[in-house]
Design an enzyme around this catalytic site. Structure first.
Site, PDB file in Angstrom:
ATOM      1  N   GLU A 364       0.845  -1.194   0.000  1.00  0.00           N
ATOM      2  CA  GLU A 364       0.000   0.000   0.000  1.00  0.00           C
ATOM      3  C   GLU A 364       0.880   1.243   0.000  1.00  0.00           C
ATOM      4  O   GLU A 364       1.754   1.393   0.862  1.00  0.00           O
ATOM      5  CB  GLU A 364      -0.892   0.044   1.245  1.00  0.00           C
ATOM      6  CG  GLU A 364      -2.025  -0.939   1.253  1.00  0.00           C
ATOM      7  CD  GLU A 364      -3.002  -0.644   2.383  1.00  0.00           C
ATOM      8  OE1 GLU A 364      -4.215  -0.814   2.165  1.00  0.00           O
ATOM      9  OE2 GLU A 364      -2.574  -0.244   3.484  1.00  0.00           O
ATOM     10  N   CYS A 365       0.664   2.142  -0.947  1.00  0.00           N
ATOM     11  CA  CYS A 365       1.329   3.441  -0.994  1.00  0.00           C
ATOM     12  C   CYS A 365       2.849   3.273  -0.906  1.00  0.00           C
ATOM     13  O   CYS A 365       3.491   2.854  -1.859  1.00  0.00           O
ATOM     14  CB  CYS A 365       0.778   4.364   0.084  1.00  0.00           C
ATOM     15  SG  CYS A 365       1.072   6.116  -0.246  1.00  0.00           S
ATOM     16  N   GLY A 366       3.471   3.579   0.234  1.00  0.00           N
ATOM     17  CA  GLY A 366       4.906   3.414   0.358  1.00  0.00           C
ATOM     18  C   GLY A 366       5.347   1.988   0.095  1.00  0.00           C
ATOM     19  O   GLY A 366       6.394   1.752  -0.523  1.00  0.00           O
ATOM     20  N   SER A 464      -0.889  -0.648  -4.774  1.00  0.00           N
ATOM     21  CA  SER A 464      -1.407   0.620  -5.288  1.00  0.00           C
ATOM     22  C   SER A 464      -1.191   1.688  -4.229  1.00  0.00           C
ATOM     23  O   SER A 464      -0.770   1.398  -3.111  1.00  0.00           O
ATOM     24  CB  SER A 464      -2.898   0.508  -5.636  1.00  0.00           C
ATOM     25  OG  SER A 464      -3.679   0.505  -4.453  1.00  0.00           O
TER      26      SER A 464
END
Length: 470
Positions: A364-366, A464
């Site tokens: 997720e993200c990072g 994502s």
């Protein structure tokens, strides 16, 4: 009996909500009260400070991402073995976005659903009697919301306090304190908000200083008295009474509204826990350190309640995901601040690639950025990442990406079957340099029905910028 709850709100961001919330939490905790912390909205960082202030893990409640049944269950769970609940609002009290699961994501939704009165912290810098007009508007905007009092912030003088405070009290709304301008108590910030609790130097001393500041300028004793009354089981005035009755009462905290954790909606779905979404595997390896810290407590708790085992490891300590786990989850955080260390952590990188050969990995993200080929830091230096997805990201040219997201799984995934709708948010400054392959999901924001590809998925690896909430 359910413990009393209180929500700290404001007319806008940067009004002093965090200062008042942390100072009040710490002041009550120092009195020996068991304070259950809540953060309205999707912010991770504030909740870690809440835990440090109270010694108790908190929870996020969000009416855009979560339906009313989940909010009810999470609030009931948070209130167990607590003397009081203190909730910190997000942005302005009524700020939100359309199309939510149980509201617009506003702090006011949570206060109304759970029967919590609101203490407004109002920044009066640059105004005096006009403060009363703003407070009047907030107090009358939504009849479901009870404004129980105001704390003035950034007061310049005793005359300033009187001009603003007396006109507010003329409305029948109690002013419970006035905080003078004091730059020494400001907590350090970085691009996603506060510097994380674990990285803040002398955090205990800072929290005690905040509590001392609030004790000196706010009538904490009134709050303590009513919380203590509630904790001993005496009657607390019902938050549903008429406004005139509420105004004459000194009660600042109201009990959590009676909530059925086995509501018709949860019975129909067969859910027996707080599960926001079923766990994606039985034994889940979760990265956790200064680079990977954005993992929602309610997800961890609900997955455990559903029987999953969570095993934490530290990529910054060059630890690989344990081989006896069924899935690896890389949360968001600040990989851009540690890109060089992560790139050099070959035990972690090789172990992650080895894990991905046989079991699912999701970022997720990072965490998503670390799954890519390269991460370019703010200075323009490129750092090699895991190379499991055809992705390159950069912080050299930062651009804010922020907002709620409704994501539909593009294919079958450990989180669920293709087409499953997930709700959450996106908050990052990274720019995508290259992103090639099949999408993880199709997503739209709160202001458009247009679905666009989000993230990537390839051979058991997915990710994502979307942060899953429910």
């Amino acid at each position: 009996m359910n413990p009393p709850g209180l929500l700290i709100g404001a007319a806008r961001s940067s009004s002093g909500k965090t200062t008042l919330t942390l100072g009040l939490m710490r002041a009550l905790a120092r009195r020996g009260l068991r304070v259950a912390p809540v953060k309205c909205g999707p912010d991770y960082i504030d909740l870690a400070f809440h835990a440090a202030a109270t010694g108790r893990a908190g929870v996020n409640l969000d009416s855009w991402a979560m339906d009313a049944d989940l909010i009810a269950r999470l609030a009931a769970r948070a209130s167990e073995d607590a003397d009081t609940i203190i909730a910190e609002g997000a942005m302005g009290l009524f700020d939100g976005a359309p199309g939510g699961a149980a509201g617009v994501g506003a702090s006011a939704d949570i206060a109304a659903m759970l029967g919590w009165p609101v203490i407004l912290v109002h920044d009066v810098s640059g105004q005096a009697q006009t403060a009363a007009a703003v407070v009047r508007g907030l107090a009358t905007h939504d009849a479901r919301v009870n404004i129980a009092g105001v704390v003035l912030n950034r007061v310049g003088s005793e005359r300033h306090r009187r001009l603003a405070g007396e006109t507010i009290e003329a409305l029948g709304i109690k002013v419970h304190g006035a905080l003078p301008r004091d730059e020494k108590i400001v907590l350090p910030e970085r691009h996603l908000g506060l510097v994380q609790a674990g990285e803040t130097p002398a955090l205990d001393e800072r929290l005690d200083a905040l509590a001392d500041f609030i004790e000196a300028h706010v009538d904490v004793e009134a709050i303590v008295a009513h919380v203590t009354v509630a904790a001993t089981g005496d009657v607390i005035p019902d938050a549903s009474r008429k406004r005139s009755d509420r105004e004459s009462s000194m009660t600042l905290a109201a009990p959590v509204a009676a909530l059925d954790s086995r509501s018709p909606a949860s019975r129909a779905s067969g859910m027996t826990s707080d599960a926001a979404i079923p766990p994606p595997a039985q034994r889940i390896a979760i990265a956790r350190d200064d680079a990977f810290s954005f993992f929602y407590p309610h997800l961890a708790q609900s997955w455990r309640d559903a029987g999953a085992e969570l095993v934490f490891f530290s990529p910054l300590a060059d630890e690989a995901p344990p081989e006896d786990c069924d899935l690896c989850w890389l949360p968001g955080g600040y990989p851009e601040l540690h890109a060089g260390r992560l790139s050099a952590a070959q035990g972690f990188m090789k172990g992650l690639r080895r894990f991905a050969n046989q079991r699912w990995v999701h970022g997720e993200c990072g965490g998503y950025m670390v799954l890519g080929r390269a991460l370019i830091d703010a200075a323009g230096a490129a750092h090699e990442m895991a190379g499991l997805l055809e992705l390159e990201t950069s912080f050299a040219r930062r651009k804010l990406h922020l907002g709620y997201r409704r994501a539909k799984l593009a294919a079958d995934h450990p989180l669920g079957a293709a087409g499953l709708i997930l709700r959450g948010h996106e908050f990052h400054y990274a720019s995508v340099q290259r992103e090639e392959g099949a999408p993880f999901a199709l997503a739209n924001d709160a202001y458009s029905a247009d679905e666009r590809p989000a993230g990537l998925a390839r051979q058991g690896v997915s990710g994502s910028f979307f942060h899953l909430m429910a």
